[in-house]
Design a protein around this motif. Sequence first.
Motif, mmCIF file in Angstrom:
data_model
loop_
_atom_site.group_PDB
_atom_site.id
_atom_site.type_symbol
_atom_site.label_atom_id
_atom_site.label_comp_id
_atom_site.label_asym_id
_atom_site.label_seq_id
_atom_site.Cartn_x
_atom_site.Cartn_y
_atom_site.Cartn_z
ATOM 1 N N ASP A 61 0.830 -1.205 0.000
ATOM 2 C CA ASP A 61 0.000 0.000 0.000
ATOM 3 C C ASP A 61 0.864 1.254 0.000
ATOM 4 O O ASP A 61 0.615 2.206 -0.758
ATOM 5 C CB ASP A 61 -0.911 -0.027 1.226
ATOM 6 N N ILE A 62 1.897 1.283 0.834
ATOM 7 C CA ILE A 62 2.791 2.441 0.903
ATOM 8 C C ILE A 62 3.516 2.640 -0.425
ATOM 9 O O ILE A 62 3.741 3.772 -0.866
ATOM 10 C CB ILE A 62 3.794 2.268 2.052
ATOM 11 N N ALA A 63 3.879 1.523 -1.074
ATOM 12 C CA ALA A 63 4.617 1.605 -2.337
ATOM 13 C C ALA A 63 3.810 2.286 -3.435
ATOM 14 O O ALA A 63 4.377 2.812 -4.403
ATOM 15 C CB ALA A 63 5.025 0.206 -2.791
ATOM 16 N N LYS A 64 2.493 2.320 -3.299
ATOM 17 C CA LYS A 64 1.637 2.945 -4.308
ATOM 18 C C LYS A 64 1.494 4.448 -4.100
ATOM 19 O O LYS A 64 0.967 5.141 -4.958
ATOM 20 C CB LYS A 64 0.255 2.285 -4.285
ATOM 21 N N ARG A 65 1.929 4.939 -2.954
ATOM 22 C CA ARG A 65 1.826 6.369 -2.657
ATOM 23 C C ARG A 65 3.018 7.124 -3.261
ATOM 24 O O ARG A 65 3.964 6.534 -3.764
ATOM 25 C CB ARG A 65 1.785 6.594 -1.150
ATOM 26 N N SER A 66 2.978 8.426 -3.153
ATOM 27 C CA SER A 66 4.085 9.243 -3.649
ATOM 28 C C SER A 66 5.313 9.035 -2.780
ATOM 29 O O SER A 66 5.318 9.379 -1.593
ATOM 30 C CB SER A 66 3.709 10.722 -3.633
ATOM 31 N N GLN A 67 6.345 8.470 -3.366
ATOM 32 C CA GLN A 67 7.580 8.254 -2.614
ATOM 33 C C GLN A 67 8.281 9.564 -2.304
ATOM 34 O O GLN A 67 9.035 9.660 -1.324
ATOM 35 C CB GLN A 67 8.509 7.317 -3.396
ATOM 36 N N LEU A 68 8.024 10.592 -3.094
ATOM 37 C CA LEU A 68 8.557 11.917 -2.780
ATOM 38 C C LEU A 68 7.957 12.401 -1.456
ATOM 39 O O LEU A 68 8.683 12.845 -0.564
ATOM 40 C CB LEU A 68 8.232 12.892 -3.903
ATOM 41 N N SER A 69 6.649 12.279 -1.313
ATOM 42 C CA SER A 69 5.992 12.690 -0.076
ATOM 43 C C SER A 69 6.509 11.877 1.110
ATOM 44 O O SER A 69 6.793 12.421 2.188
ATOM 45 C CB SER A 69 4.475 12.512 -0.188
ATOM 46 N N ILE A 70 6.643 10.571 0.915
ATOM 47 C CA ILE A 70 7.012 9.678 2.011
ATOM 48 C C ILE A 70 8.469 9.887 2.427
ATOM 49 O O ILE A 70 8.775 10.039 3.616
ATOM 50 C CB ILE A 70 6.756 8.218 1.602
ATOM 51 N N GLN A 71 9.371 9.903 1.453
ATOM 52 C CA GLN A 71 10.785 10.046 1.810
ATOM 53 C C GLN A 71 11.092 11.433 2.352
ATOM 54 O O GLN A 71 11.915 11.581 3.268
ATOM 55 C CB GLN A 71 11.661 9.714 0.609
ATOM 56 N N THR A 127 8.971 13.315 4.054
ATOM 57 C CA THR A 127 8.428 13.356 5.409
ATOM 58 C C THR A 127 9.316 12.585 6.374
ATOM 59 O O THR A 127 9.570 13.032 7.505
ATOM 60 C CB THR A 127 7.000 12.791 5.426
ATOM 61 N N LYS A 128 9.801 11.410 5.960
ATOM 62 C CA LYS A 128 10.692 10.640 6.829
ATOM 63 C C LYS A 128 11.930 11.455 7.166
ATOM 64 O O LYS A 128 12.337 11.531 8.338
ATOM 65 C CB LYS A 128 11.080 9.323 6.151
ATOM 66 N N ASP A 129 12.527 12.069 6.180
ATOM 67 C CA ASP A 129 13.734 12.849 6.401
ATOM 68 C C ASP A 129 13.457 14.053 7.294
ATOM 69 O O ASP A 129 14.206 14.323 8.246
ATOM 70 C CB ASP A 129 14.297 13.311 5.051
ATOM 71 N N LEU A 130 12.374 14.766 7.021
ATOM 72 C CA LEU A 130 12.069 15.957 7.805
ATOM 73 C C LEU A 130 11.731 15.610 9.258
ATOM 74 O O LEU A 130 12.197 16.275 10.188
ATOM 75 C CB LEU A 130 10.907 16.714 7.156
ATOM 76 N N VAL A 131 10.925 14.558 9.458
ATOM 77 C CA VAL A 131 10.576 14.165 10.823
ATOM 78 C C VAL A 131 11.811 13.734 11.596
ATOM 79 O O VAL A 131 12.014 14.122 12.759
ATOM 80 C CB VAL A 131 9.515 13.045 10.807
ATOM 81 N N ASP A 132 12.665 12.909 10.971
ATOM 82 C CA ASP A 132 13.872 12.455 11.657
ATOM 83 C C ASP A 132 14.768 13.626 12.032
ATOM 84 O O ASP A 132 15.375 13.652 13.121
ATOM 85 C CB ASP A 132 14.642 11.464 10.779
ATOM 86 N N ARG A 133 14.854 14.609 11.146
ATOM 87 C CA ARG A 133 15.692 15.776 11.440
ATOM 88 C C ARG A 133 15.057 16.667 12.507
ATOM 89 O O ARG A 133 15.767 17.317 13.283
ATOM 90 C CB ARG A 133 15.967 16.564 10.160
ATOM 91 N N MET A 134 13.731 16.722 12.536
ATOM 92 C CA MET A 134 13.069 17.459 13.622
ATOM 93 C C MET A 134 13.407 16.837 14.970
ATOM 94 O O MET A 134 13.737 17.530 15.930
ATOM 95 C CB MET A 134 11.556 17.444 13.409
#
Length: 261
Positions: free
Chosen positions: A195-205, A207-214
């Motif tokens: 399911d995640i693979a069908k979403r925008s990987q730009l949005s997901i990656q 968000t992961k990077d921004l959250v981790d850096r926060m």
Amino acid sequence: MRPVSETGELTLDIRGATALITIDHPRKRNAMTTPMWSAWPALMEQVVADPDIRVVVLTGAAGHFCAGADISELDTILDNDRPTLAHEAIARCPKPTIAAINGSCVGGGVLMAGACDMRIAGLSSRFGVPPANLGLVYPPIPLERLVRLIGPAATKYLVFTAELIGGERARHIGFVDELLPDDVVLHRALALADDIAKRSQLSIQATKDLVDRMVDRTLTDERVDAWMAQVAGSPDMAEGVAAFLERRRSHFTWNGAGLAG
């Protein structure tokens, strides 16, 4: 039948857009040996470099996730930083990672699962952080990640008592996201990955990077601007809007592996 490795191994199975990595040392409940710790960085580099892989699922063979480090190799493991490098390789993967956990998830197993973005566990799962039983002190980098995930009080409780807790308690303290019957854990993790693979990987990656850096307090305006530049140069947003208006499934094409640095 595939021969069982005496020293354990990590196996990689590509299932569509999902990389399934299995910790395979069933004779010792998938305890990690030195060669297994050493294999993580290169394996994760392979996964990150493959543009067709969008999600990573970690699991263990034969009904257990990972019983931690192989105690018979403890002196060797303590004499190097391979476990920390392994945890960091998992945590720094720009693609979303899911741990599918059954049975024992102890010590280094907890730290590896904690390095993932999400954790799905079976009702049989048991979690423990046992350095106080061995007179050890865990390296600060993976230990800090556990503190950020479940908080200082829960981390101290697990370390001070060295007791095993069940999946319900693990979910209560925030370590486990979903608790399910054992026989559906991997199926659920793979379905979630699909399911995640069908979403925008730009949005997901992003968000992961921004959250981790926060969380790390390392987020900068420059990093935000770099991701916004990716949005401006990618067709994903136009595709997402068009698919919404046309009432069809989106077909996102951005397949970068995050931003360098």
